[in-house]
Design an enzyme around this catalytic site. Structure first.
Site, PDB file in Angstrom:
ATOM      1  N   CYS A 167      -4.237   0.661  -2.417  1.00  0.00           N
ATOM      2  CA  CYS A 167      -4.037  -0.596  -1.704  1.00  0.00           C
ATOM      3  C   CYS A 167      -2.919  -1.416  -2.355  1.00  0.00           C
ATOM      4  O   CYS A 167      -2.622  -1.265  -3.550  1.00  0.00           O
ATOM      5  CB  CYS A 167      -5.302  -1.445  -1.746  1.00  0.00           C
ATOM      6  SG  CYS A 167      -6.692  -0.775  -0.850  1.00  0.00           S
TER       7      CYS A 167
ATOM      8  N   CYS B   9     -10.426  -5.055  -0.045  1.00  0.00           N
ATOM      9  CA  CYS B   9     -11.527  -4.081  -0.030  1.00  0.00           C
ATOM     10  C   CYS B   9     -12.363  -4.234  -1.307  1.00  0.00           C
ATOM     11  O   CYS B   9     -11.957  -4.907  -2.268  1.00  0.00           O
ATOM     12  CB  CYS B   9     -10.979  -2.658   0.100  1.00  0.00           C
ATOM     13  SG  CYS B   9     -10.374  -1.967  -1.440  1.00  0.00           S
TER      14      CYS B   9
ATOM     15  N   ASN C 299      -0.947   8.635   0.932  1.00  0.00           N
ATOM     16  CA  ASN C 299      -0.677  10.025   0.573  1.00  0.00           C
ATOM     17  C   ASN C 299      -1.338  10.932   1.593  1.00  0.00           C
ATOM     18  O   ASN C 299      -2.395  10.578   2.141  1.00  0.00           O
ATOM     19  CB  ASN C 299      -1.237  10.309  -0.833  1.00  0.00           C
ATOM     20  CG  ASN C 299      -0.741  11.616  -1.384  1.00  0.00           C
ATOM     21  OD1 ASN C 299      -1.274  12.680  -1.082  1.00  0.00           O
ATOM     22  ND2 ASN C 299       0.318  11.563  -2.166  1.00  0.00           N
TER      23      ASN C 299
ATOM     24  N   CYS D 148     -10.650  -3.275  -4.665  1.00  0.00           N
ATOM     25  CA  CYS D 148      -9.657  -4.271  -5.108  1.00  0.00           C
ATOM     26  C   CYS D 148     -10.348  -5.516  -5.649  1.00  0.00           C
ATOM     27  O   CYS D 148      -9.902  -6.104  -6.640  1.00  0.00           O
ATOM     28  CB  CYS D 148      -8.712  -4.641  -3.967  1.00  0.00           C
ATOM     29  SG  CYS D 148      -7.563  -3.310  -3.572  1.00  0.00           S
TER      30      CYS D 148
ATOM     31  N   GLU E  57      -2.982  -4.546  -3.174  1.00  0.00           N
ATOM     32  CA  GLU E  57      -3.460  -5.433  -4.243  1.00  0.00           C
ATOM     33  C   GLU E  57      -3.479  -4.703  -5.584  1.00  0.00           C
ATOM     34  O   GLU E  57      -3.015  -5.213  -6.601  1.00  0.00           O
ATOM     35  CB  GLU E  57      -4.892  -5.909  -3.944  1.00  0.00           C
ATOM     36  CG  GLU E  57      -5.032  -6.812  -2.742  1.00  0.00           C
ATOM     37  CD  GLU E  57      -5.294  -6.057  -1.441  1.00  0.00           C
ATOM     38  OE1 GLU E  57      -4.757  -4.937  -1.274  1.00  0.00           O
ATOM     39  OE2 GLU E  57      -6.028  -6.580  -0.599  1.00  0.00           O
TER      40      GLU E  57
ATOM     41  N   ASN F  55       0.832  -1.198   0.000  1.00  0.00           N
ATOM     42  CA  ASN F  55       0.000   0.000   0.000  1.00  0.00           C
ATOM     43  C   ASN F  55       0.867   1.249   0.000  1.00  0.00           C
ATOM     44  O   ASN F  55       1.918   1.312   0.642  1.00  0.00           O
ATOM     45  CB  ASN F  55      -1.052  -0.004   1.120  1.00  0.00           C
ATOM     46  CG  ASN F  55      -0.536  -0.318   2.498  1.00  0.00           C
ATOM     47  OD1 ASN F  55       0.451  -1.012   2.656  1.00  0.00           O
ATOM     48  ND2 ASN F  55      -1.198   0.205   3.506  1.00  0.00           N
TER      49      ASN F  55
HETATM   50  N1  THU Z   1      -5.231  -1.736   2.460  1.00  0.00           N
HETATM   51  C1  THU Z   1      -4.630  -2.540   1.548  1.00  0.00           C
HETATM   52  O1  THU Z   1      -3.569  -2.204   1.005  1.00  0.00           O
HETATM   53  N2  THU Z   1      -5.219  -3.711   1.235  1.00  0.00           N
HETATM   54  C2  THU Z   1      -6.336  -4.204   1.855  1.00  0.00           C
HETATM   55  O2  THU Z   1      -6.758  -5.303   1.541  1.00  0.00           O
HETATM   56  C3  THU Z   1      -7.014  -3.403   2.867  1.00  0.00           C
HETATM   57  C4  THU Z   1      -6.490  -2.040   3.077  1.00  0.00           C
HETATM   58  C5  THU Z   1      -4.554  -0.488   2.835  1.00  0.00           C
HETATM   59  C6  THU Z   1      -5.219   0.795   2.426  1.00  0.00           C
HETATM   60  C7  THU Z   1      -4.631   1.756   3.432  1.00  0.00           C
HETATM   61  O3  THU Z   1      -3.355   2.178   2.963  1.00  0.00           O
HETATM   62  C8  THU Z   1      -4.419   0.920   4.669  1.00  0.00           C
HETATM   63  O4  THU Z   1      -4.447  -0.437   4.232  1.00  0.00           O
HETATM   64  C9  THU Z   1      -5.445   1.142   5.750  1.00  0.00           C
HETATM   65  O5  THU Z   1      -6.712   0.952   5.289  1.00  0.00           O
END
Ligand code: THU
Length: 158
Positions: free
Chosen positions: A75, A110, A67, A113, A77, A64
């Protein structure tokens, strides 16, 4: 109100011991883990790593990227999937592994994704497996369709 019928869709996660996986899949899960420790998640402090396995065995990592203008982040993914499809649009995606050292419960992708994963699954015509990696186990979802029951997919259009 009297209903006419019920439509339902069962979804399944199959749980394996991490050390029972084949070596290439174990490596994929390790890659997702390693990527999490390079996440740029200074605002949420929630680190996520992802690793995408292509049909030729190549593995693309992502994590992830946040910013100060919050919605501008992405994210893990999608960071990995967009990179993979930008660089190798003709290679099928076999699987995506995800991991977070900061998750209290099972880390599941999420909604945005899931929709992106579904796009690639439907255009390639072959399912993409998801591996949710924890410290000792891995939860496997065999198709992205299971993440999005009653999905809106690219192959729905006439
Ligand atoms: N996030 C991901 O990268 N993947 C997920 O499956 C869930 C959430 C990240 C988004 C954000 O940078 C942080 O986790 C908190 O939500």
């Amino acid at each position: 109100m009297r209903f006419k019928r019920i439509l339902s869709q069962e979804v399944r996660l199959t749980v394996f011991d991490l050390n029972e996986l084949s070596e290439p899949l174990k490596y994929l899960c390790e890659k997702a883990k390693n990527m999490a420790f390079q996440a740029y998640s200074v605002y949420s402090n929630f680190r996520v790593g992802a690793a995408v396995l292509l049909e030729d065995g190549q593995i693309i990592g992502g994590n992830n990227q946040e910013n100060v203008a919050f919605p501008s982040g992405l994210c893990a993914e999608r960071t990995a999937l967009f990179y993979a499809h930008a660089q190798f649009p003709d290679k099928k995606i076999k699987a995506i592994a995800i991991y977070s050292p900061d998750a209290k419960n099972l880390l599941t992708p999420c909604g945005a994704c899931r929709q992106v994963m579904l796009e690639y699954e439907s255009i390639q015509g072959d399912s993409i497996q998801t591996f949710i990696v924890t410290n000792e186990e891995v939860y496997v979802m065999d198709s992205v369709k299971d993440w999005l029951p009653f999905e809106f997919s690219a192959d729905l259009r006439r």
